[in-house]
Design an enzyme around this catalytic site. Structure first.
Site, PDB file in Angstrom:
ATOM      1  N   ASP A 658       0.823  -1.206   0.000  1.00  0.00           N
ATOM      2  CA  ASP A 658       0.000   0.000   0.000  1.00  0.00           C
ATOM      3  C   ASP A 658       0.858   1.258   0.000  1.00  0.00           C
ATOM      4  O   ASP A 658       1.935   1.303   0.596  1.00  0.00           O
ATOM      5  CB  ASP A 658      -0.887  -0.011   1.246  1.00  0.00           C
ATOM      6  CG  ASP A 658      -1.841   1.160   1.300  1.00  0.00           C
ATOM      7  OD1 ASP A 658      -2.722   1.241   0.429  1.00  0.00           O
ATOM      8  OD2 ASP A 658      -1.696   1.996   2.210  1.00  0.00           O
ATOM      9  N   GLU A 711       0.938  -0.654  -5.151  1.00  0.00           N
ATOM     10  CA  GLU A 711      -0.062   0.394  -5.391  1.00  0.00           C
ATOM     11  C   GLU A 711       0.722   1.697  -5.527  1.00  0.00           C
ATOM     12  O   GLU A 711       0.992   2.372  -4.533  1.00  0.00           O
ATOM     13  CB  GLU A 711      -1.065   0.481  -4.239  1.00  0.00           C
ATOM     14  CG  GLU A 711      -2.177   1.471  -4.520  1.00  0.00           C
ATOM     15  CD  GLU A 711      -2.640   2.252  -3.291  1.00  0.00           C
ATOM     16  OE1 GLU A 711      -3.682   2.912  -3.388  1.00  0.00           O
ATOM     17  OE2 GLU A 711      -1.953   2.218  -2.264  1.00  0.00           O
TER      18      GLU A 711
END
Length: 989
Positions: A658, A711
């Protein structure tokens, strides 16, 4: 057990051995007499008026010294017997006084023999009565213990009254004179002689030089003795004449030639540090240690009434020294195997002594931790039930280099860690303690004394299990789970992820079916996902997090699956069942930042530790969290090992990392002046780059078949390039396997949100992705981020009425599954949920209730998703060359006025699939498209407008044969009927 040599690292300089000695014995005084004979004779010569007289006095003195030394050796150096030195005299009467003194000394020696024998018997009796204390102690302590031989006279001399202004020899002479002379006149003479000797000693002292090393050493020792606080001997009496049971059988007595016994009690400095919890080496003080006179046992048991050492048949109660300290000296040659019997109010506990064990971490562990290379860090730090030196218990270890001291606190000590002080293992910053008889299920935290002296209780950063939030304690755990997914693990490395079918169902476990545990989810989730045909599930962060509203993206327990749904083994069970169903498991991993909770990682040991020490680098401007210090070896190790941990311990097949962009840029969400350039003057976070490269390299090396997914929302070069291949920017690749294509997601959703009549003006938003489609290995994500916070659900983003919205979703999903790249779809979107997702109640499953009137509409979209996955997995052209330009050819990409896109997907053998999307709400009859001339006929493989999906059922039921009319630069062409708001897949018939 091999005895550990006593450490003096925590002792003040000048302390003799472990503790302060008692009154010197005859053996000691004999040794002292030899060392100081030369200076004293010099003093005597200076004081003597005549040479002959001085020689006689010296001879008399030598005779007396030999007599006393001989008796002392025969009687094992009784504590009150001293070797008396006669002062030199300058007159003839001095010789007579020496003779009288000698007679008095003989009388004292006889009496001291009686005292010695009585003291020995008294000591034996005390051991039998479980009040065994220091054997071979000084006579002063025996007198304090009310020895009958000493009488009332002994009571007047306090135990360990060593700190007087007199020299050691004068003090001994005075003590013997007081005890051995029955007549007052004789005592007065002895006092006078002692005074004379004192004067001579002072004169000699004033003439001493630095060359007399032995004398200087003796004075230093005497100075240390003077500062010692007086202590009382045990007050309890025992019947005379009885020896302790089992002493002869279990332990050997200390031989007479051993040094004088010392006090076993904890000294004042160590005592203060132990009470404050700031002792870095409690094992050097507490436990059992060889000392002169035997083995000293020391225990620190707050609130205990008594502590008894048990070794075989030996039972010896330690002396209560106050404030929870207990000590005793046993006449043993070596440290035995022993246990402690601890009496508290209302209960008695028999246990091992935690301070008798060697460290549970070795030099290699500490070396690797310091270098930041311990790839199995979770096996070294944290709390681990184990068997250490044959004893079961739990070993605790925590990294806290700035702490003044660390203690373990938990349910096993009623959250009072006073008696469980950890030891510091060198310069590693690691604190360690093995606690016997502590096992699984116990709650614990670390009580850390900060550099400013304040204290804080912290959850274990390496905890592998936690309490259910909002509770914050760590839980001792170990895994006994037996996996059943060997077949899955054996074949998952057969092909890399970017060359295999890869469609992902993203779920938030706590809200997918609210209220279900890991094991209950294992009964429902694998079947549901397998039925829909997804190859993988992606779990939003399952690592422990205190705030449910963060969805798991503000992690405090990086090594613990959230306890909201069960135990770590319960989570293993879920993963195992998914694997057995043929479904891979990805999980979101959050190494970019962590929350500021004062019981977690923030300023863990009182100073910035896991976060960067520069406040501009530490504070994350968007989320109010703290960023990791990726440049610190131990912090980088903490995160790299964490990635390996999830893959190895829980069989996770991939990590979706993330917020990578926030890690890569120093100026991420920061204004000018709020960030500091790197060493080259750039904005790249070089520490984060190195960390990500190391993490990816380590995971791929250790766990074949896994995939890491970034990401990353910028155009950083080389996210999925190998770490050793440098790009135009000069950096090696970050080493990820896949990257989320955030540009495609944003552009395509923006296009679909426009009314069809306006889409021709935004046609480039659907074609631009092919400009950079092969710059990275992409995943096309419709994730949770796109269906929350006012962004609306996927179906609600579509314009038009309800029919058009559903048709728009179906056409978009058909386009997405055909586009180069892997697919990801968030839960609830597979059946066109109209509402945004909420972690509080999850997907609207009631939309699929047969009793609901619009249920066919939602079920139709879900059926389409199932068929998309089925055709996709069976058609290599749709996934085999996702990252190779040879796998894609445009048919028409510029039909903006028609809102039509058409392209070919090819497998390595050149077998094509034709994908055509019509994003206009009108049917287009006989729409001509150029095609290769080597395909004799085409037939529909999938049509999103089919009636079973809720469409208008405009299809091409018969095979479509190409015509020899060139079109769109192709030698042949076909004519199709394009359904409204639909995508059609055709493949060779």
């Amino acid at each position: 057990m091999t005895p550990r040599p006593e450490s003096s690292g925590s002792r003040p300089k000048g302390t003799a051995g472990e503790k302060i000695p008692e009154q010197p014995t005859a053996a000691q005084q004999k040794s002292a007499a030899k060392k100081t004979a030369v200076p004293k004779q010099a003093a005597a010569k200076k004081a003597a008026p005549a040479k002959a007289t001085a020689k006689k006095a010296a001879a008399a003195k030598t005779t007396v010294g030999k007599t006393v030394a001989k008796k002392a050796a025969t009687k094992k150096a009784a504590a009150e017997i001293t070797a008396v030195e006669q002062p030199a005299a300058g007159t003839a009467t001095a010789k007579k006084a020496a003779a009288k003194k000698s007679a008095a000394k003989k009388t004292a020696a006889k009496k001291a023999t009686t005292v010695k024998a009585t003291a020995a018997r008294t000591t034996a009796v005390k051991a039998a009565a479980a009040k065994f204390t220091a054997a071979d102690t000084v006579a002063g302590k025996a007198a304090a213990g009310k020895s009958p031989a000493a009488g009332n006279t002994a009571k007047k001399v306090p135990a360990r009254k060593a700190g007087t202004a007199k020299s050691a020899a004068a003090t001994a002479a005075e003590a013997v004179a007081k005890k051995a002379t029955p007549a007052e006149a004789t005592a007065k003479k002895a006092t006078a002689k002692a005074t004379a000797k004192k004067a001579a000693a002072k004169t000699a002292t004033s003439k001493k030089t630095a060359t007399s090393r032995k004398t200087a050493s003796a004075k230093k020792s005497a100075s240390a003795v003077k500062k010692a606080p007086a202590r009382k001997a045990p007050a309890r009496k025992a019947p005379a004449g009885r020896a302790p049971a089992g002493v002869a059988a279990s332990a050997q007595a200390v031989p007479p030639e051993m040094e004088v016994a010392v006090s076993p009690a904890v000294d004042a400095v160590d005592r203060e540090r132990l009470l404050a919890g700031t002792h870095h080496a409690p094992h050097s003080v507490l436990g059992a240690h060889p000392v002169p006179g035997g083995i000293a046992f020391r225990a620190f048991r707050p609130y205990a009434l008594s502590v008894t050492v048990v070794s075989g048949e030996l039972r010896a109660e330690l002396h209560a020294d106050g404030e929870g300290f207990f000590s005793g000296l046993l006449p043993l040659r070596e440290v035995p195997a022993y246990r402690l019997v601890v009496e508290y109010e209302g209960t008695v506990l028999e246990t091992e002594d935690p301070y008798r064990f060697l460290p549970t971490l070795g030099d290699l562990d500490l070396h690797l931790i310091g270098e930041g290379r311990h790839e199995e860090l979770w096996t070294a730090l944290g709390a681990h039930p184990t068997t250490h030196e044959g004893v079961t218990g739990t070993r605790f270890a925590v990294w806290a280099p700035n702490a003044l001291g660390v203690r373990v606190t938990g349910t096993f000590n009623f959250w009072d860690g006073t008696g469980h002080i950890m030891r510091s293992l060198g310069s590693s910053g690691v604190w360690e303690l093995f606690l016997p008889d502590i096992g699984e299920g116990e709650l614990y935290k670390f009580e850390i004394t900060r550099p400013d002296g304040s204290r804080t209780q912290r959850a274990d950063p390496m905890a592998r299990r936690t309490e259910v939030p909002p509770a914050t304690s760590s839980v001792i755990t170990s895994s006994e789970y037996e996996w059943g997914d060997a077949e899955w693990l054996a074949r998952r490395a057969e092909a890399p992820a970017h060359e295999a079918p890869f469609s992902v169902y993203e779920i938030h476990l706590p809200s997918w079916r609210p209220g279900l545990t890991y094991r209950q989810l294992a009964e429902q989730l694998p079947g549901y996902v397998k039925n829909l045909g997804f190859t993988h599930v992606e779990l939003m962060p399952v690592a422990e997090h205190p705030f449910g509203g963060s969805w798991g993206y503000q992690v405090t327990g990086f090594y613990a699956p959230t306890a909201r749904l069960g135990t770590p083994d319960d989570f293993r069970f879920l993963v195992d069942k998914l694997h057995q169903a043929g479904i891979g498991v990805l999980m979101d991993w959050v190494p970019a930042h962590f929350p500021r909770d004062d019981w977690a990682l923030a300023e863990f040991d009182g100073r910035p530790l896991y976060e960067h020490e520069d406040p501009l680098r530490a504070a994350h401007p968007d989320w109010g969290t703290l960023e990791f210090d990726f440049g610190r070896n131990e912090v980088r190790n903490f995160l790299v090992a964490n990635a390996v941990y999830w893959c190895e311990e829980f069989h996770i097949d991939g990590l979706r990392v993330d917020a990578v962009a926030s890690m890569l840029y120093l100026d991420y969400s920061r204004e000018p002046g709020q960030w500091t350039p790197n060493e080259h003057g750039g904005r790249e976070n070089l520490d984060a780059v190195a960390f990500l490269q190391e993490m990816n390299a380590t995971v791929y090396r250790r766990v074949p078949g896994v995939v890491t997914i970034a990401e990353e929302s910028t155009a950083w070069d080389g996210v999925t390039r190998a770490t050793h291949h440098k790009g135009p920017s000069g950096f090696g690749g970050l080493g990820f396997g896949l990257k989320w294509n955030m540009g495609w997601m944003h552009d395509s959703l923006q296009y679909m949100s426009h009314e069809p009549v306006h889409r021709k003006y935004h046609h480039g938003e659907m074609t631009f992705s092919m400009v950079y489609a092969y710059s990275e290995n992409y995943v096309l994500p419709i994730s949770h981020d796109e269906v929350v916070h006012g962004k609306r659900s996927l179906v609600s983003k579509m314009p038009g009425d309800w029919w058009q919205q559903r048709a728009g979703v179906r056409s978009y999903l058909g386009y997405m599954w055909a586009h180069p790249g892997k697919q990801l779809l968030f839960m609830g979107q597979e059946f066109a949920q109209g509402a945004e997702w909420s972690e509080a109640h999850g997907p609207d499953w009631w939309l699929l209730d047969p009793g609901y009137g619009a249920e066919p509409d939602h079920r139709g979209v879900r059926d389409l998703v199932r068929d998309l996955n089925a055709v996709y997995r069976a058609t290599p052209a749709l996934w085999r060359l996702d990252t190779d330009p040879a796998g894609f050819e445009w048919i028409v990409g510029d039909a903006a006025d028609d809102n039509v896109l058409a392209f070919l997907r090819l497998d390595p053998e050149g077998v094509p699939v034709l994908a055509v999307s019509n994003f206009a709400p009108v049917t287009r009859q006989d729409y001509r498209l150029g095609v290769p001339d080597d395909v004799p006929a085409w037939h529909e493989a999938l049509n999103t407008d089919a009636a079973r999906y809720g469409g208008s059922d405009v299809t091409n039921p018969d095979p479509v044969k190409p015509e020899p009319q060139s079109w769109h630069g192709r030698p042949a062409s076909i004519r199709l009927t394009l359904p409204p708001l639909a995508t059609v897949w055709l493949r060779p018939a």
